[in-house]
Scaffold this active site. Structure first.
Site, PDB file in Angstrom:
ATOM      1  N   ARG A 257       0.583  -1.223   0.168  1.00 52.39           N
ATOM      2  CA  ARG A 257       0.225   0.053   0.078  1.00 52.39           C
ATOM      3  C   ARG A 257       1.292   0.938   0.168  1.00 52.39           C
ATOM      4  NH1 ARG A 257      -4.750  -1.612   3.973  1.00 52.39           N
ATOM      5  NH2 ARG A 257      -5.264  -3.922   3.966  1.00 52.39           N
ATOM      6  N   ARG A 272       1.658   1.842   9.597  1.00 51.96           N
ATOM      7  CA  ARG A 272       1.911   2.492   8.262  1.00 51.96           C
ATOM      8  C   ARG A 272       3.060   2.111   7.702  1.00 51.96           C
ATOM      9  NH1 ARG A 272      -3.787   3.259   8.023  1.00 51.96           N
ATOM     10  NH2 ARG A 272      -4.875   4.392   9.608  1.00 51.96           N
TER      11      ARG A 272
END
Length: 420
Positions: A257, A272
């Site tokens: 991602r 993240r």
């Protein structure tokens, strides 16, 4: 994509869903108009084709005088049919684009609003009392389990190495997830991380979140952010046999991602990141069974969280935070002591027939007639789980207690000691 029959019968239901999501209701009107125009174009094309076929039968039987006029009309019709066919193609394309723009219809009971408007369904487990808790990165570095500095050196920001006990913890957690999935009858799968555009579009990941997806332009392939994509497309253009119940899979894959909108504390450590590993559950079932299947997936997620002994809560996600494919979504959020708040570690979504319509996945009903299946997905374990595992089980001396279920995967150790 949504059912066009439902749109025609109850457009206000779709508009109400859009309002719950905070999305424009004009998209529903655009889709209605595109549907009407496509049907009108198709009817005109079919009428002209029917006339063309009738004339072709009359010409051989016509008198010389009649034949001349019939041939003239036949020539005119050929041009009209060609134009009508082109208009039908244009109308089909316009309908598809309008259809893709409308997200799934939100289920009854889903809270309205955005990211902060969820409803807490329950909290499970006791939050540990830790004075001045260290965050997962500080703990992981002391254990020689996480190395973000060398990850950045090798690949750039938000990459990392899991080393030593860090690698063992992740592998153990994912193996434990696969073992649980097999126990419950899911088919274990190791899935491709690269997929075709139609697979990515079919699952709804090329809409609002397209900026989060990595694309390999030279090959026209996408790196998946979840094995949901590959598992959903696995049965594309097929008719499934669901007489024995739902078809269930558990996919292990690396996921990618871009995390373009992340900032602040979220970019520290492994919360993240651009690459991680995950075991994802995926179900194909009859639409009337989807709500129960959704709760089944959620129960399996909670069982896994109990095994790693971390406190968590379950939330009913608000309509504006569902994503385009989901009609309802439950998240499990683990307690993160260093942040003093809960953070998402699993999601499970009921996508009803939305994805299956795009991917043309069907089953046969009791009368043998093909019907669209429902699809559901849910995280069973992922790299991010290392954060609450390390933080909730940290000890004052810098060591980490290993949950009993994970001990066999780290050489039987019940305590992980900092590496001096």
């Amino acid at each position: 994509m949504i059912d066009l029959r439902l749109l025609r019968e109850d457009p206000e239901l779709i508009r109400a869903s859009q309002r719950l999501r905070g999305e424009p209701t004009e998209l529903v009107d655009d889709l209605l108009r595109a549907d009407e125009e496509r049907r009108a174009a198709t009817q005109r094309f079919e009428a002209l084709r029917a006339e063309q076929r009738s004339l072709s039968k009359l010409v051989p039987k016509a008198s010389p005088d009649e034949r001349a006029s019939l041939l003239a009309r036949t020539k005119e019709l050929a041009a009209e049919v060609k134009a009508a066919e082109a208009a039908t193609g244009t109308a089909d394309d316009a309908l598809r684009q309008a259809h893709l723009a409308v997200p799934n219809v939100v289920q009854d009971g889903v809270p309205a609003g955005g990211e902060d408007d969820f409803i807490v369904l329950r909290e499970v487990g006791d939050r540990p009392a830790i004075d001045n808790p260290k965050d997962h990165l500080e703990i992981g570095e002391a254990l020689k389990a996480i190395d973000t500095e060398r990850g950045a050196k090798v690949s750039g920001s938000r990459f990392y190495f899991l080393t030593g006990v860090g690698a063992l913890l992740q592998l153990g957690m994912l193996q434990m997830a696969i073992a649980q999935a097999v126990e419950y009858g899911l088919v274990p799968s190791i899935t491709p991380s690269l997929v075709k555009p139609e697979s990515m579009e079919g699952t709804g990941f090329l809409g609002a979140h397209a900026s989060e997806v990595y694309r390999l332009e030279a090959d026209d392939l996408y790196l998946v952010g979840t094995s949901e994509v590959a598992l959903a497309a696995y049965h594309s253009n097929e008719i499934l046999n669901l007489t024995g119940g739902a078809a269930r899979y558990a996919g292990w894959s690396s996921c990618y991602r871009r995390e373009a909108g992340s900032y602040g504390k979220d970019v520290r450590g492994i919360l993240r990141v651009h690459q991680f590993d995950k075991v994802e559950m995926f179900s194909f079932c009859r639409p009337e069974e989807a709500a129960d299947e959704h709760l089944r997936l959620l129960a399996m997620q909670e069982e896994m969280l109990a095994k790693v002994e971390i406190p968590y809560r379950v939330i009913d996600v608000a309509a504006g935070d569902l994503g385009s494919s989901a009609a309802r979504k439950f998240d499990c959020e683990a307690w993160v002591p260093s942040q003093g708040r809960y953070r998402e570690v699993t999601s499970t979504s009921n996508c009803t027939t939305f994805q299956a319509r795009r991917l043309n996945i069907r089953y046969r009903d009791a009368d043998g007639k093909p019907q669209t299946v429902a699809t559901l997905n849910g995280t069973l374990a992922t790299t991010r789980w290392l954060i609450p595992i390390l933080e909730n089980h940290q000890q004052p001396d810098g060591s980490v207690r290993v949950p009993k279920a994970l001990q066999p995967y780290v050489g039987g150790r019940d305590i992980l000691e900092p590496v001096r």
